[in-house]
Scaffold this motif. Structure first.
Motif, short mmCIF file in Angstrom:
data_model
loop_
_atom_site.label_atom_id
_atom_site.label_comp_id
_atom_site.label_asym_id
_atom_site.label_seq_id
_atom_site.Cartn_x
_atom_site.Cartn_y
_atom_site.Cartn_z
N ASP A 19 -18.28 30.37 21.84
CA ASP A 19 -18.30 29.43 20.72
C ASP A 19 -17.77 30.08 19.44
O ASP A 19 -18.32 29.92 18.35
CB ASP A 19 -19.71 28.87 20.51
CG ASP A 19 -20.20 28.07 21.71
OD1 ASP A 19 -19.35 27.48 22.41
OD2 ASP A 19 -21.42 28.05 21.95
N GLY A 20 -16.71 30.90 19.60
CA GLY A 20 -16.05 31.52 18.46
C GLY A 20 -16.63 32.84 17.99
O GLY A 20 -16.06 33.49 17.13
N ALA A 21 -17.76 33.27 18.54
CA ALA A 21 -18.40 34.52 18.11
C ALA A 21 -18.16 35.61 19.16
O ALA A 21 -18.23 35.35 20.37
CB ALA A 21 -19.90 34.32 17.94
N LEU A 22 -17.89 36.83 18.69
CA LEU A 22 -17.69 37.95 19.60
C LEU A 22 -18.99 38.24 20.34
O LEU A 22 -20.01 38.56 19.74
CB LEU A 22 -17.24 39.20 18.85
CG LEU A 22 -17.00 40.44 19.71
CD1 LEU A 22 -15.85 40.22 20.68
CD2 LEU A 22 -16.72 41.65 18.82
N ALA A 23 -18.95 38.09 21.67
CA ALA A 23 -20.16 38.27 22.47
C ALA A 23 -20.14 39.56 23.28
O ALA A 23 -21.19 40.04 23.69
CB ALA A 23 -20.34 37.08 23.41
N GLY A 24 -18.96 40.11 23.50
CA GLY A 24 -18.89 41.33 24.27
C GLY A 24 -17.46 41.77 24.48
O GLY A 24 -16.51 41.12 24.03
N PHE A 25 -17.30 42.92 25.18
CA PHE A 25 -15.97 43.45 25.44
C PHE A 25 -16.02 44.38 26.64
O PHE A 25 -17.09 44.86 27.02
CB PHE A 25 -15.43 44.20 24.22
CG PHE A 25 -16.23 45.42 23.85
CD1 PHE A 25 -15.93 46.66 24.42
CD2 PHE A 25 -17.28 45.34 22.95
CE1 PHE A 25 -16.68 47.78 24.10
CE2 PHE A 25 -18.02 46.46 22.63
CZ PHE A 25 -17.72 47.69 23.21
N THR A 26 -14.86 44.62 27.20
CA THR A 26 -14.70 45.65 28.21
C THR A 26 -13.54 46.54 27.77
O THR A 26 -12.44 46.04 27.51
CB THR A 26 -14.52 45.06 29.64
OG1 THR A 26 -14.50 46.13 30.58
CG2 THR A 26 -13.29 44.20 29.79
N ALA A 27 -13.82 47.82 27.60
CA ALA A 27 -12.87 48.77 27.05
C ALA A 27 -12.09 49.48 28.16
O ALA A 27 -12.61 49.69 29.25
CB ALA A 27 -13.61 49.80 26.19
N TYR A 28 -10.84 49.83 27.84
CA TYR A 28 -10.01 50.51 28.82
C TYR A 28 -9.14 51.57 28.16
O TYR A 28 -8.92 51.55 26.95
CB TYR A 28 -9.12 49.50 29.56
CG TYR A 28 -8.12 48.79 28.68
CD1 TYR A 28 -6.89 49.36 28.38
CD2 TYR A 28 -8.41 47.53 28.14
CE1 TYR A 28 -5.96 48.69 27.56
CE2 TYR A 28 -7.50 46.87 27.34
CZ TYR A 28 -6.27 47.45 27.06
OH TYR A 28 -5.38 46.79 26.25
N LEU A 29 -8.67 52.48 28.99
CA LEU A 29 -7.67 53.45 28.59
C LEU A 29 -6.36 53.01 29.23
O LEU A 29 -6.30 52.82 30.45
CB LEU A 29 -8.02 54.86 29.10
CG LEU A 29 -9.36 55.42 28.62
CD1 LEU A 29 -9.69 56.71 29.36
CD2 LEU A 29 -9.32 55.66 27.12
N PRO A 30 -5.31 52.78 28.43
CA PRO A 30 -4.04 52.34 29.02
C PRO A 30 -3.31 53.51 29.68
O PRO A 30 -3.22 54.60 29.11
CB PRO A 30 -3.27 51.81 27.81
CG PRO A 30 -3.84 52.53 26.63
CD PRO A 30 -5.27 52.86 26.97
N ARG A 31 -2.83 53.27 30.89
CA ARG A 31 -2.04 54.26 31.63
C ARG A 31 -0.85 53.53 32.23
O ARG A 31 -0.80 53.28 33.43
CB ARG A 31 -2.88 54.92 32.74
CG ARG A 31 -4.10 55.67 32.26
CD ARG A 31 -3.70 56.98 31.56
NE ARG A 31 -4.85 57.76 31.15
CZ ARG A 31 -5.35 57.76 29.91
NH1 ARG A 31 -4.81 57.01 28.98
NH2 ARG A 31 -6.37 58.52 29.60
N GLY A 32 0.09 53.15 31.38
CA GLY A 32 1.22 52.34 31.84
C GLY A 32 0.72 50.97 32.23
O GLY A 32 0.04 50.29 31.47
N ALA A 33 1.05 50.55 33.47
CA ALA A 33 0.60 49.25 33.96
C ALA A 33 -0.84 49.29 34.48
O ALA A 33 -1.38 48.27 34.88
CB ALA A 33 1.53 48.76 35.07
#
Length: 95
Positions: A19-33
């Motif tokens: 409903d428009g509010a930040l509820a969570g996230f999943t973080a990553y390290l980019p390694r190309g694709a």
């Protein structure tokens, strides 16, 4: 309750808005694709509502659409993929 999952490349994470509010996230390290998922977090007021599962499902769908692959170092993402084998083809073993 409406969910929206968007990638935030500047912060190397996918975020879920409820409903428009930040509820969570999943973080990553980019390694190309490949994205190495390291941590998933859902704010306490959104826990036990399916927000984490919705976040990971939409994240994996977006990774698939982009032709990417994942390394699920995060226990939550790893457990989700184990429970949903339709996403197992996205997993690569780190070198």
């Amino acid at each position: 309750m409406s969910f929206l999952v968007e990638e935030n490349p500047a912060k190397h994470r996918f975020e879920i808005l409820v409903d428009g509010a930040l509820a969570g996230f999943t973080a990553y390290l980019p390694r190309g694709a490949v994205r190495v998922f390291t941590h998933t977090e859902v704010r306490p007021e959104y826990q036990d509502m399916g927000v984490g599962a919705a976040l990971v499902r939409a994240t994996l769908e977006q990774v698939r659409e982009q032709g990417g692959r994942v390394v699920p170092q995060c226990p939550f993402v790893r457990a989700f993929i184990e429970r949903h084998p339709e996403y197992a083809d996205l997993v690569v073993t780190p070198v």
